[in-house]
Design an enzyme around this catalytic site. Structure first.
Site, PDB file in Angstrom:
ATOM      1  N   GLY A  10       0.844  -1.198   0.000  1.00 21.03           N
ATOM      2  CA  GLY A  10       0.000   0.000   0.000  1.00 21.03           C
ATOM      3  C   GLY A  10       0.876   1.244   0.000  1.00 21.03           C
ATOM      4  CG  ASP A 128      -1.252  -0.845   8.599  1.00 20.48           C
ATOM      5  OD1 ASP A 128      -2.102   0.054   8.505  1.00 20.48           O
ATOM      6  OD2 ASP A 128      -1.169  -1.793   7.795  1.00 20.48           O
TER       7      ASP A 128
HETATM    8  O1  F6P Z   1      -1.299  -1.670   5.144  1.00 20.19           O
HETATM    9  C1  F6P Z   1      -1.870  -0.436   4.856  1.00 20.19           C
HETATM   10  C2  F6P Z   1      -3.348  -0.551   4.688  1.00 20.19           C
HETATM   11  O2  F6P Z   1      -3.859   0.745   4.431  1.00 20.19           O
HETATM   12  C3  F6P Z   1      -4.102  -1.215   5.841  1.00 20.19           C
HETATM   13  O3  F6P Z   1      -4.286  -0.347   6.931  1.00 20.19           O
HETATM   14  C4  F6P Z   1      -5.371  -1.628   5.159  1.00 20.19           C
HETATM   15  O4  F6P Z   1      -5.971  -2.724   5.804  1.00 20.19           O
HETATM   16  C5  F6P Z   1      -4.908  -2.007   3.782  1.00 20.19           C
HETATM   17  O5  F6P Z   1      -3.663  -1.372   3.573  1.00 20.19           O
HETATM   18  C6  F6P Z   1      -5.856  -1.599   2.679  1.00 20.19           C
HETATM   19  O6  F6P Z   1      -5.363  -2.108   1.488  1.00 20.19           O
HETATM   20  P1  F6P Z   1      -5.865  -1.675   0.053  1.00 20.19           P
HETATM   21  O7  F6P Z   1      -5.213  -0.366  -0.285  1.00 20.19           O
HETATM   22  O8  F6P Z   1      -5.379  -2.776  -0.820  1.00 20.19           O
HETATM   23  O9  F6P Z   1      -7.342  -1.532   0.112  1.00 20.19           O
END
Ligand code: F6P
Length: 347
Positions: A10, A128
């Site tokens: 992410g 996170d």
């Molecule tokens: O790891 C970062 C994060 O934003 C988490 O807090 C969240 O669960 C996840 O990535 C969301 O992922 P995506 O951007 O794939 O929806």
């Protein structure tokens, strides 16, 4: 030496600050050639690269996102993955890779280093803050800042309407964003995966406040917190039943479930705000810009001193090198001391 930089997983505020710092030090101080690898591990699987020089990294320090693009590609999903990576490293004469990422990206970095001898240095990224071996990851401070500002704004509307406001924040299986923004924003209850607070206990805190004349409440819930019922039954709320290339389910929606339950059990009008990707977007705080810059400079130095299989980390106020093995061996969770501090202000 030719150095490749990639950003995986992410996105998060501060990625460009690291790219800039690594490039500046490698090019200006050590005369290296630097290339950007597009879209995380996908780029090195496909040989998708671009030149990075002083011009390319100028003016990006304050920008959110990543100029290199990112993806959640897991090269170990394909048996041929590591072989293709080795081939592309060879084709581009890469002497080292700086991998900027969280547990998944750095887990891959660790395996590529240990199992295939690839020269890799890691930089710890994630909103996170759940990466082991470092006190803080960059991007976390910005996410906490955004969540705190949201809580402040919800406070005034909650008070005006005498409502309960539930705020769902990100954090995956840890409650770092929830607990820090909850403390900073004066939350009346904070629900995190590490120390479950049941739905009934949460409602009791809301009712306790009503008895004290406070007819509104702010409840912060981390997306990975379970709905825990009096019976002992526990439910994880998912946004989708699909998993990503690393086997992670998409979390989200516990705020809605909790909001409905609170309204039903307390009779108080309740509204829910899911902050979602707002927490990952936009410009990094000055704290994250400095931290990301320190990490980038350290990573460039680690490349020069061939500290392969290591990650730049913050311990105390010092930037040091820890092994990638250490960084990915377990998830760094919220400690009891911090949660107990938050609890002093519940209700
Ligand atoms: O790891 C970062 C994060 O934003 C988490 O807090 C969240 O669960 C996840 O990535 C969301 O992922 P995506 O951007 O794939 O929806």
């Amino acid at each position: 030496m030719k150095v490749g930089i990639l950003t995986g997983g992410g996105d998060c505020p501060g990625l460009n600050a690291v790219i800039r710092a690594v490039t500046r030090v490698c090019v200006s101080d050590h005369g290296c050639e630097v290339i950007g690898i597009r879209n995380g591990w996908k780029g090195i699987l496909e040989g998708d690269v671009l030149p990075l020089g002083l011009k390319e990294v100028s003016g990006i320090l304050h920008l959110g996102g990543t100029i290199l693009g990112t993806s959640r590609t897991n090269p170990f999903k394909d048996e041929e993955g590591p072989k293709r990576i080795l081939q592309n490293i060879n084709d581009h004469s890469l002497g080292a890779i700086v991998a900027i990422g969280g547990e998944d990206t750095l887990g891959v970095a660790n395996r590529l280093n240990q199992e295939h001898g690839i020269n890799i240095v890691g930089v710890p990224k994630t909103i996170d803050n759940d990466l082991n071996g470092t006190d803080y990851t960059f991007g976390f401070d910005t996410a906490v800042h955004i969540a705190t500002e949201a809580i402040d704004r919800l406070h005034t509307t909650a008070e005006s309407h005498n409502r309960v406001m539930v705020v769902e924040v990100m954090g995956r299986h840890t409650g770092w964003i929830a607990v820090m923004s909850g403390i900073a924003g004066g939350a009346d209850a904070i629900l995190i995966p590490e120390f479950p607070l049941s739905v009934n206990e949460t409602c009791e805190l809301v009712k306790q406040r009503v008895k004290r004349g406070k007819k509104y409440s702010i409840i912060v819930v981390s997306e990975g917190a379970k709905m825990v019922w009096e019976s002992g039954k526990e439910e994880t709320v998912l946004a989708s039943d699909k998993t990503d290339a690393f086997g992670h389910a998409r979390l989200g929606g516990v705020g809605d479930a909790l909001g409905k339950a609170i309204e039903k059990l307390t009779g108080i009008e309740t509204r829910v705000t899911i902050l979602g990707h707002v927490q990952r977007g936009g410009t990094p705080t000055s704290h994250d810009r400095v931290l990301a810059t320190r990490y980038g400079v350290k990573a460039a130095e680690m490349v020069q001193s061939s500290e392969w299989g290591m990650m730049a980390a913050l311990q105390g106020n010092k930037i040091i090198a820890v092994s990638l093995e250490e960084a990915v061996k377990e998830t760094k969770t919220v400690n009891r001391e911090l949660y107990d501090l938050a609890k002093i202000f519940f209700g």
